[in-house]
Scaffold this active site. Structure first.
Site, mmCIF file in Angstrom:
data_model
loop_
_atom_site.group_PDB
_atom_site.id
_atom_site.type_symbol
_atom_site.label_atom_id
_atom_site.label_comp_id
_atom_site.label_asym_id
_atom_site.label_seq_id
_atom_site.Cartn_x
_atom_site.Cartn_y
_atom_site.Cartn_z
ATOM 1 N NE ARG A 192 107.404 -38.515 42.090
ATOM 2 C CZ ARG A 192 105.958 -38.571 42.441
ATOM 3 N NH1 ARG A 192 104.991 -38.930 41.739
ATOM 4 N NH2 ARG A 192 105.901 -38.085 43.825
ATOM 5 C CE1 TYR A 205 122.436 -50.838 57.590
ATOM 6 C CE2 TYR A 205 124.709 -50.250 56.471
ATOM 7 C CZ TYR A 205 123.520 -50.732 56.471
ATOM 8 O OH TYR A 205 123.034 -51.237 55.261
ATOM 9 C CD GLU A 206 129.941 -50.129 58.974
ATOM 10 O OE1 GLU A 206 129.413 -51.094 59.007
ATOM 11 O OE2 GLU A 206 130.845 -50.004 59.994
HETATM 12 C C1 LIG Z 1 130.177 -57.203 50.797
HETATM 13 C C2 LIG Z 1 128.868 -57.028 51.231
HETATM 14 C C3 LIG Z 1 128.743 -55.664 51.904
HETATM 15 C C4 LIG Z 1 127.350 -55.377 52.178
HETATM 16 C C5 LIG Z 1 127.072 -53.964 52.987
HETATM 17 C C6 LIG Z 1 126.166 -53.824 54.013
HETATM 18 C C7 LIG Z 1 126.741 -54.530 55.332
HETATM 19 C C8 LIG Z 1 126.002 -53.915 56.313
HETATM 20 C C9 LIG Z 1 126.231 -54.511 57.824
HETATM 21 C C10 LIG Z 1 126.181 -53.313 58.548
HETATM 22 C C11 LIG Z 1 125.999 -53.424 59.772
HETATM 23 C C12 LIG Z 1 126.213 -52.005 60.703
HETATM 24 C C13 LIG Z 1 127.531 -52.229 61.279
HETATM 25 C C14 LIG Z 1 127.865 -51.114 61.943
HETATM 26 O O1 LIG Z 1 127.206 -50.020 62.045
HETATM 27 S S1 LIG Z 1 129.097 -51.348 62.533
HETATM 28 C C15 LIG Z 1 129.668 -49.792 63.481
HETATM 29 C C16 LIG Z 1 129.866 -48.556 62.744
HETATM 30 N N1 LIG Z 1 130.313 -47.180 63.700
HETATM 31 C C17 LIG Z 1 130.749 -46.104 63.228
HETATM 32 O O2 LIG Z 1 130.818 -46.410 61.953
HETATM 33 C C18 LIG Z 1 131.375 -45.361 64.031
HETATM 34 C C19 LIG Z 1 131.617 -44.052 63.490
HETATM 35 N N2 LIG Z 1 132.617 -43.446 64.120
HETATM 36 C C20 LIG Z 1 134.023 -43.287 63.579
HETATM 37 O O3 LIG Z 1 134.224 -44.123 62.816
HETATM 38 C C21 LIG Z 1 134.812 -42.510 64.723
HETATM 39 O O4 LIG Z 1 134.427 -42.434 65.874
HETATM 40 C C22 LIG Z 1 135.324 -41.314 63.851
HETATM 41 C C23 LIG Z 1 135.873 -41.472 62.458
HETATM 42 C C24 LIG Z 1 133.926 -40.373 63.634
HETATM 43 C C25 LIG Z 1 136.192 -40.456 64.810
HETATM 44 O O5 LIG Z 1 137.107 -41.449 64.826
HETATM 45 P P1 LIG Z 1 137.969 -41.176 66.426
HETATM 46 O O6 LIG Z 1 137.425 -40.263 67.667
HETATM 47 O O7 LIG Z 1 138.991 -42.306 66.741
HETATM 48 O O8 LIG Z 1 139.159 -40.149 65.810
HETATM 49 P P2 LIG Z 1 139.541 -38.852 66.032
HETATM 50 O O9 LIG Z 1 138.204 -37.842 65.712
HETATM 51 O O10 LIG Z 1 140.141 -38.472 67.269
HETATM 52 O O11 LIG Z 1 140.462 -38.383 64.769
HETATM 53 C C26 LIG Z 1 140.113 -38.531 63.385
HETATM 54 C C27 LIG Z 1 141.365 -38.599 62.828
HETATM 55 O O12 LIG Z 1 141.448 -40.303 62.525
HETATM 56 C C28 LIG Z 1 141.353 -40.454 61.124
HETATM 57 N N3 LIG Z 1 140.244 -41.593 60.888
HETATM 58 C C29 LIG Z 1 139.251 -41.927 61.727
HETATM 59 N N4 LIG Z 1 138.664 -43.007 61.277
HETATM 60 C C30 LIG Z 1 139.580 -43.562 60.319
HETATM 61 C C31 LIG Z 1 139.379 -44.796 59.553
HETATM 62 N N5 LIG Z 1 138.459 -45.630 59.524
HETATM 63 N N6 LIG Z 1 140.561 -45.017 58.744
HETATM 64 C C32 LIG Z 1 141.567 -43.790 58.695
HETATM 65 N N7 LIG Z 1 141.604 -42.924 59.335
HETATM 66 C C33 LIG Z 1 140.673 -42.670 60.300
HETATM 67 C C34 LIG Z 1 140.432 -39.133 60.559
HETATM 68 O O13 LIG Z 1 140.955 -39.220 59.123
HETATM 69 C C35 LIG Z 1 141.005 -38.147 61.230
HETATM 70 O O14 LIG Z 1 142.519 -37.955 60.945
HETATM 71 P P3 LIG Z 1 143.279 -36.505 60.969
HETATM 72 O O15 LIG Z 1 143.214 -36.126 62.662
HETATM 73 O O16 LIG Z 1 144.434 -36.381 60.340
HETATM 74 O O17 LIG Z 1 142.274 -35.628 60.540
HETATM 75 C C1 FAD Z 2 120.186 -51.200 60.983
HETATM 76 C C2 FAD Z 2 121.387 -50.927 61.988
HETATM 77 C C3 FAD Z 2 122.381 -51.964 61.790
HETATM 78 C C4 FAD Z 2 123.376 -51.753 62.806
HETATM 79 N N1 FAD Z 2 124.500 -52.782 63.004
HETATM 80 C C5 FAD Z 2 125.588 -52.506 63.684
HETATM 81 C C6 FAD Z 2 126.315 -53.571 64.008
HETATM 82 O O1 FAD Z 2 126.202 -54.686 63.242
HETATM 83 N N2 FAD Z 2 127.740 -53.360 64.810
HETATM 84 C C7 FAD Z 2 127.488 -52.154 65.487
HETATM 85 O O2 FAD Z 2 128.618 -52.021 66.125
HETATM 86 N N3 FAD Z 2 126.738 -51.076 65.444
HETATM 87 C C8 FAD Z 2 125.511 -51.376 64.230
HETATM 88 N N4 FAD Z 2 124.737 -50.245 64.243
HETATM 89 C C9 FAD Z 2 124.940 -49.063 65.137
HETATM 90 C C10 FAD Z 2 125.438 -47.904 64.316
HETATM 91 O O3 FAD Z 2 126.731 -48.156 63.785
HETATM 92 C C11 FAD Z 2 125.197 -46.546 64.876
HETATM 93 O O4 FAD Z 2 123.716 -46.304 65.241
HETATM 94 C C12 FAD Z 2 125.663 -45.416 64.174
HETATM 95 O O5 FAD Z 2 127.326 -45.578 64.366
HETATM 96 C C13 FAD Z 2 125.195 -44.202 64.761
HETATM 97 O O6 FAD Z 2 125.502 -44.021 66.061
HETATM 98 P P1 FAD Z 2 124.575 -43.491 66.835
HETATM 99 O O7 FAD Z 2 123.407 -44.455 66.935
HETATM 100 O O8 FAD Z 2 125.256 -43.350 68.331
HETATM 101 O O9 FAD Z 2 124.118 -42.098 66.655
HETATM 102 P P2 FAD Z 2 124.583 -40.561 67.475
HETATM 103 O O10 FAD Z 2 125.866 -40.531 67.080
HETATM 104 O O11 FAD Z 2 123.978 -40.664 68.809
HETATM 105 O O12 FAD Z 2 123.719 -39.753 66.313
HETATM 106 C C14 FAD Z 2 122.596 -38.995 66.728
HETATM 107 C C15 FAD Z 2 122.611 -37.623 65.964
HETATM 108 O O13 FAD Z 2 124.102 -37.004 66.742
HETATM 109 C C16 FAD Z 2 124.832 -36.579 65.445
HETATM 110 N N5 FAD Z 2 126.107 -36.464 65.723
HETATM 111 C C17 FAD Z 2 126.969 -37.332 66.633
HETATM 112 N N6 FAD Z 2 128.110 -37.048 66.718
HETATM 113 C C18 FAD Z 2 128.389 -35.798 66.112
HETATM 114 C C19 FAD Z 2 129.363 -35.002 65.604
HETATM 115 N N7 FAD Z 2 130.797 -35.254 66.285
HETATM 116 N N8 FAD Z 2 129.281 -34.055 64.898
HETATM 117 C C20 FAD Z 2 128.158 -33.828 64.315
HETATM 118 N N9 FAD Z 2 127.003 -34.493 64.603
HETATM 119 C C21 FAD Z 2 127.163 -35.515 65.343
HETATM 120 C C22 FAD Z 2 124.496 -37.546 64.390
HETATM 121 O O14 FAD Z 2 124.955 -36.840 63.142
HETATM 122 C C23 FAD Z 2 123.025 -37.865 64.571
HETATM 123 O O15 FAD Z 2 122.351 -36.623 63.564
HETATM 124 C C24 FAD Z 2 123.632 -50.568 63.583
HETATM 125 C C25 FAD Z 2 122.440 -49.668 63.460
HETATM 126 C C26 FAD Z 2 121.477 -49.733 62.773
HETATM 127 C C27 FAD Z 2 120.549 -48.661 62.460
#
Ligand SMILES: CCCCCCCCCCC/C=C/C(=O)SCCNC(=O)CCNC(=O)[C@H](O)C(C)(C)COP(=O)(O)OP(=O)(O)OC[C@H]1O[C@@H](n2cnc3c(N)ncnc32)[C@H](O)[C@@H]1OP(=O)(O)O
Ligand code: FAD
Length: 593
Positions: A261, A351-352
């Site tokens: 485990r 996230y991320e």
């Molecule tokens: C040192 C300390 C570290 C500690 C670590 C912990 C710290 C944690 C703090 C965390 C707090 C949380 C913060 C957040 O959550 S911030 C918000 C995060 N949000 C997301 O991640 C959003 C996710 N969605 C996306 O990134 C995009 O919507 C997605 C990639 C899903 C689609 O992007 P988009 O719609 O613009 O693109 P398309 O689908 O039209 O095309 C995709 C093509 O673009 C390329 N692509 C996409 N993203 C990237 C990238 N980042 N870099 C390079 N290329 C990218 C992708 O490959 C596709 O290319 P092709 O068309 O050639 O296939």
């Molecule tokens: C603890 C925490 C800290 C965060 N901190 C930050 C921050 O500092 N800054 C910031 O900007 N954001 C932050 N976020 C937000 C975070 O980045 C989003 O919650 C995350 O990107 C997911 O997006 P959503 O919440 O819209 O989920 P959704 O996209 O609505 O996801 C819901 C469901 O839909 C599915 N889904 C969505 N799109 C697709 C697709 N194209 N294909 C297949 N399945 C799909 C997902 O897989 C998931 O199962 C934080 C979130 C958390 C929980």
């Protein structure tokens, strides 16, 4: 292009900052997003003049910034973010606006009460055209009074599943004006007259997310190593039941089930740490390349960081829960530290980049490679994916007498990744030939696409683990780590056995062989288990666990911990006489009637 000023090399203390971040759930870290997303955004998306202005102040903590991208209605689909930034050439300003309730920025860490600046992702409009999501550096609160500025509504989003010492917040703009130069202008630009200058790659604005995805891999390693330390130490203290009747109760760590485990979590923690170092080096190198005008590594970095982030966070979440369950009742107590570590770590599955979406991003990359393979193209000397072009052995060889550097095991992982990648590609093509459009065909293959990504990432993790252990020169350390490597590799074989057995590549006999190697490794690890986790030298403060104390004085300190609970300040709580005491007295009176 000359190197941009490196006032801070954000990646040189990644390991410390990963530790800081992942303990922020413990002590609340109002600078988490400032250090880990706002500063990387300034480093990679601000032009030189903006860096000269913002970077020294950010490094000096003259303000606190967060990363405000996600909205109430959209987190994954950045294309549909609703916050707008409309350029006004008359005043050379952008007007930021939240047009709908769903456009409210929602989730950004430290936004609620701590931050006075934010990197704001908004749809950029100029000369009547929308150019997609771009980052802007916006002041939210007065630097002296800390009150929200005019047109800005900001606050905390309320209690969460965990990390409740972090003020994740909400933010709304009501036609807030910000100077043209508040737009990050290293890649895309808007000129004073409103003309838009596009970036060389339209995803360079997403670099802060890539940095975090890369950093999360080390973060998950940290969590697995912390929680397996707690579980191993407690299991070496806890005696429960006998193996040999009459021989006295044994340490639960002597049960094979307990080892099975916990020890794989230890092994995975090491594997993730080694790949975490690799991906962070790739990130740093790619950012340097971009500074020198070379964007060729951007797709590889994106694909690998997405896949590693999704796989390591998922396995860390499962592994932390295994460690908790392995500690029985006391594992369920807050005294164990598991609820805290788990609730911080598991957020990273979301996230991320939500994990399914991240797996599918890597799958996009794999499908391009599959197309090249089907077109008869040759590999491009890219160690991460070239194996997909190669033909491996027709049958599994993991039970051969000699498996130098686990070549046969790695080829089994490569076989599965290659097969799943090509099979799902062929299915995609077939569905389109049957009349589905690409997007529908993609959705109908999405589960298999995710499996192909997991197989590819497993191959990368395993190969990196083998290569890094092979470099170790200290033979005594190497021998201990090789036991963990053996466990990791054969445990992963059993984890993906259905895939290896599905096409007859591996036989049932070979699956049994893999299990034998696992049990052998468990036996070899057991005598070193406590020394291995002690060697990580985690401080009791960061373990945050009575069960994981280095001195092993669990029971005395568990009682002390319980007695320190506010509930135990008095023997009888006021509520007793008011409710329960009164209820019982009335019941006694009634029973006398
Ligand atoms: C040192 C300390 C570290 C500690 C670590 C912990 C710290 C944690 C703090 C965390 C707090 C949380 C913060 C957040 O959550 S911030 C918000 C995060 N949000 C997301 O991640 C959003 C996710 N969605 C996306 O990134 C995009 O919507 C997605 C990639 C899903 C689609 O992007 P988009 O719609 O613009 O693109 P398309 O689908 O039209 O095309 C995709 C093509 O673009 C390329 N692509 C996409 N993203 C990237 C990238 N980042 N870099 C390079 N290329 C990218 C992708 O490959 C596709 O290319 P092709 O068309 O050639 O296939
Ligand atoms: C603890 C925490 C800290 C965060 N901190 C930050 C921050 O500092 N800054 C910031 O900007 N954001 C932050 N976020 C937000 C975070 O980045 C989003 O919650 C995350 O990107 C997911 O997006 P959503 O919440 O819209 O989920 P959704 O996209 O609505 O996801 C819901 C469901 O839909 C599915 N889904 C969505 N799109 C697709 C697709 N194209 N294909 C297949 N399945 C799909 C997902 O897989 C998931 O199962 C934080 C979130 C958390 C929980």
């Amino acid at each position: 292009m000359e190197h941009a000023p490196k006032a801070i090399d954000v990646t040189n203390d990644v390991e410390m900052r990963t530790f800081n971040f992942f303990t922020m759930g413990i002590d609340g870290h109002p600078l988490g997003l400032h250090l880990d997303m706002a500063i990387p955004t300034i480093l990679n998306n601000a032009d030189e003049e903006q860096q000269k202005d913002w970077l020294p102040k950010a490094a000096n903590r003259e303000f606190i910034a967060t990363y405000a991208q996600t909205e109430m209605g959209h987190g994954t689909n950045l294309k549909k973010l609703e916050t707008t930034a409309t350029y006004d050439p008359k005043t050379q300003e952008f007007v930021l606006n939240s047009p709908t309730i769903t456009s409210t920025k929602w989730w950004p860490g430290n936004l609620g009460k701590s931050s006075n600046y934010a990197v704001v992702m908004a749809q950029l409009y100029t000369q009547g055209k929308c150019h997609g999501a771009h980052p802007f550096f916006v002041q939210l609160r007065d630097l002296n009074t800390h009150k929200p500025l005019k047109g800005i509504t900001v606050g905390d989003i309320g209690p969460k599943f965990g990390m409740n010492t972090v003020d994740n917040g909400f933010l709304q703009f009501d036609h807030v004006r910000t100077p043209r130069r508040s737009m990050f202008m290293k890649h895309a630009k808007v000129l004073p007259d409103g003309r838009y200058v596009p970036p060389v790659h339209d995803k360079l604005n997403y670099s802060a997310m890539v940095f975090i995805r890369a950093a999360i891999v080390s973060g998950m390693a940290y969590h697995l190593l912390v929680t397996s330390t707690i579980a191993v130490r407690y299991s070496a203290i806890r005696r429960q039941g006998e193996i040999t009747p009459g021989a006295g109760e044994v340490k639960v760590l002597d049960y094979q089930t307990q080892q099975h485990r916990i020890f794989p979590q230890l092994a995975r923690g090491l594997a993730f740490r080694l790949s975490g170092q690799y991906i962070m080096k790739l990130y740093t190198q790619t950012m340097d390349d971009i500074r020198n005008g070379d964007i060729s590594a951007v797709p590889d970095l994106h694909a690998l960081s997405c896949g590693l982030k999704a796989v390591t966070t998922h396995h860390a979440a499962l592994g932390l829960e295994q460690c908790r369950m392995a500690c029985g009742g006391h594992g369920y107590s807050q005294a164990s530290g598991f609820p805290l570590h788990y609730s911080v770590a598991v957020g990273a599955c979301t996230y991320e980049g939500e994990n399914m979406v991240m797996l599918l991003q890597t799958a996009r990359h794999l499908m391009k490679i599959a197309k090249a393979i089907r077109a008869g193209q040759s590999p491009k000397s890219n160690k991460i994916v070239d194996y997909l072009f190669h033909k491996g052995p027709p049958k599994c060889l993991i039970d051969q007498a000699y498996d130098t550097n686990y070549r046969n095991v790695l080829e089994s992982f490569e076989h599965l990744a290659r097969r799943q990648t090509l099979e799902v590609y062929d299915k995609l093509v077939q569905l389109q030939q049957q009349g589905r459009n690409y997007e529908q065909a993609w959705n109908d293959c999405a589960v298999e696409l995710c499996k192909a990504t997991r197989a590819h990432v497993r191959t990368f993790l395993a190969r990196t683990f083998v290569e890094e252990i092979d470099k170790i020169s200290d033979l005594s350390i190497k021998s201990v780590l090789q036991d963990l490597l053996q466990l990791y590799l054969y445990y992963e074989v059993t984890e993906c056995a259905t895939g290896l057995l599905e096409d007859g590549f591996m036989t049932g006999q070979q699956h049994k062989y893999a299990k034998k190697k696992i049990y052998e490794a468990l036996e070899k690890i057991r005598p070193n288990a406590v020394s291995i986790v002690d060697s990580f030298d985690f401080q009791d403060r960061e373990l945050h666990s009575v069960l994981g104390r280095r001195d092993g004085n669990v029971y005395e300190n568990l009682l002390k911990w319980a007695q320190s609970s506010p509930l135990n300040k008095t023997d009888v709580l006021p509520f007793h006489h008011k409710y329960l005491g009164k209820m019982m007295e009335e019941a006694r009176q009634r029973s006398k009637i």
